[in-house]
Structure formats: C-alpha cells, structure tokens
Scaffold this active site. Structure first.
Site, short mmCIF file in Angstrom:
data_model
loop_
_atom_site.label_atom_id
_atom_site.label_comp_id
_atom_site.label_asym_id
_atom_site.label_seq_id
_atom_site.Cartn_x
_atom_site.Cartn_y
_atom_site.Cartn_z
N GLY A 46 0.83 -1.20 0.00
CA GLY A 46 0.00 0.00 0.00
C GLY A 46 0.86 1.25 0.00
O GLY A 46 2.02 1.22 0.39
N GLN A 51 2.99 9.99 1.29
CA GLN A 51 4.29 9.30 1.29
C GLN A 51 5.14 9.70 0.08
O GLN A 51 6.35 9.48 0.10
CB GLN A 51 4.10 7.78 1.30
CG GLN A 51 3.53 7.26 2.61
CD GLN A 51 3.44 5.75 2.59
OE1 GLN A 51 2.46 5.21 2.10
NE2 GLN A 51 4.47 5.08 3.08
N CYS A 88 6.16 -0.38 6.79
CA CYS A 88 5.77 0.79 6.00
C CYS A 88 6.95 1.23 5.16
O CYS A 88 8.09 1.25 5.65
CB CYS A 88 5.37 1.91 6.98
SG CYS A 88 4.88 3.43 6.18
N LEU A 89 6.69 1.59 3.90
CA LEU A 89 7.77 2.05 3.02
C LEU A 89 8.44 3.32 3.55
O LEU A 89 9.58 3.60 3.22
CB LEU A 89 7.24 2.29 1.60
CG LEU A 89 6.75 1.05 0.84
CD1 LEU A 89 6.19 1.45 -0.51
CD2 LEU A 89 7.85 0.02 0.68
N HIS A 130 -4.05 1.14 7.84
CA HIS A 130 -2.69 1.71 7.80
C HIS A 130 -2.62 2.88 6.81
O HIS A 130 -2.08 3.94 7.14
CB HIS A 130 -1.72 0.59 7.41
CG HIS A 130 -0.29 1.01 7.26
ND1 HIS A 130 0.72 0.55 8.08
CD2 HIS A 130 0.32 1.85 6.37
CE1 HIS A 130 1.86 1.10 7.71
NE2 HIS A 130 1.65 1.89 6.67
N GLU A 131 -3.18 2.68 5.62
CA GLU A 131 -3.07 3.72 4.58
C GLU A 131 -3.96 4.92 4.89
O GLU A 131 -3.56 6.07 4.66
CB GLU A 131 -3.39 3.14 3.20
CG GLU A 131 -2.50 1.98 2.75
CD GLU A 131 -1.00 2.26 2.85
OE1 GLU A 131 -0.58 3.42 2.74
OE2 GLU A 131 -0.25 1.29 3.07
N HIS A 134 -2.32 7.23 7.24
CA HIS A 134 -1.34 8.13 6.61
C HIS A 134 -2.01 9.44 6.18
O HIS A 134 -1.39 10.50 6.25
CB HIS A 134 -0.76 7.49 5.34
CG HIS A 134 0.44 6.61 5.57
ND1 HIS A 134 1.62 7.07 6.12
CD2 HIS A 134 0.65 5.31 5.29
CE1 HIS A 134 2.50 6.08 6.17
NE2 HIS A 134 1.93 4.99 5.68
NI NI Z 1 2.78 3.11 5.49
#
Ligand code: NI
Length: 158
Positions: A46, A51, A88-89, A130-131, A134
């Site tokens: 995701g 991000q 997470c990226l 999670h997304e 963000h």
């Molecule tokens: Ni993330």
C-alpha cells in the site's frame, strides 16, 4: 512510468493531514499512476499520497489480489480484531506488532469519482487502516505494541 521518491519518517509532511480530492484532473491521474508504479517497484502492499509528498486523500493498495484505488476513503464499519506485524515504506527496515480490526468496510471514490464500497478482511483490512491513517498524518510506529524491530538484523540472523 515514473517512480517517485518515498518520504521517510522524520519528514514533517508525513505528520500532516491530507486534503480531499474534489475533482479528477490530469495531474491527479498521473499522480495515481506514479503511486502504483512506486508501490510495485518498492514491493509495498500500500501507498498513500503523502508518502510521495502530496497531501491529497489518495491511497493505492495491492495485497496480491489486484490493484485497489481509494480516493477520499472513509472507514464506515469495523469488526473483530487481529494482531500482527506491520511495516511501512516510509519506515524502511523496521516492523512492529499492531492490533487492527479484522474486518473493515470503506467508502471511497474511484478514478471516475464514483462512490465505491469495499470490504476487507485480514491483510486487506489492515492495509485499509494503515493507509487511511497516513492521510491523517499518523504512522503505524505510534501504534506498535512493544518494540519496533529491525527487519534487516533478523534477516542476517537467519
Ligand atoms: Ni505506510
């Protein structure tokens, strides 16, 4: 195809609240394409627009069942509970245990700005939470139970 730089923890933009998308523009379409390209290239499940440095309420997800796009997503129903590892990226090389609902229903807009309702269980439910976090400036690291662990160190031990 364009890969965008992924912002990492410590970057103030990740703490900001993203703004709703009010109309689909060419610029936004390109952003969405780039988000999918970036997510797949980084092997993430995701990605949220902040991000890549854009404060718009756009999320891309693929937990292995094909691409999902969410514009202005809202969680409308949750049930159950799951406790498991999350990464997470924007927090490279780390993972941690987070408890999330096991079932999540979201309402969002698709690429044509038409309303869609999607249901997710397990990993998909986790990805929705999670997304969407963000988009409100929250990283999973604030929700981790116990220690944030180093995934690289674990790989070396194996
Ligand atoms: Ni993330």
């Amino acid at each position: 195809m364009a890969i965008r730089a992924v912002r990492e923890i410590g970057d103030e933009i990740l703490k900001k609240r993203s703004k709703a998308v009010t109309k689909m523009t060419l610029r936004t379409k390109i952003l969405i394409e780039d988000m999918f390209d970036t997510m797949y290239e980084q092997m993430g499940v995701g990605l949220a627009a902040p991000q890549v440095g854009i404060l718009k309420r756009i999320v891309t997800i693929d937990v292995g069942d094909g691409p999902i796009l969410l514009i202005n997503p809202e969680i409308v129903e949750v049930s159950g509970e799951q406790t498991g590892e999350e990464a997470c990226l924007s927090v490279p090389g780390k993972c941690g245990v987070v408890t999330r609902p096991d079932y999540v229903k979201v309402k969002a807009l698709d690429q044509d700005m038409q309303e869609i309702v999607l249901e997710g269980e397990g990993l998909l439910a986790r990805a929705f939470c999670h997304e969407i976090d963000h988009l409100d400036g929250q990283l999973y690291v604030e929700l981790v139970e116990g220690e944030l662990r180093d995934t690289r160190a674990e790989e070396e031990e194996e």
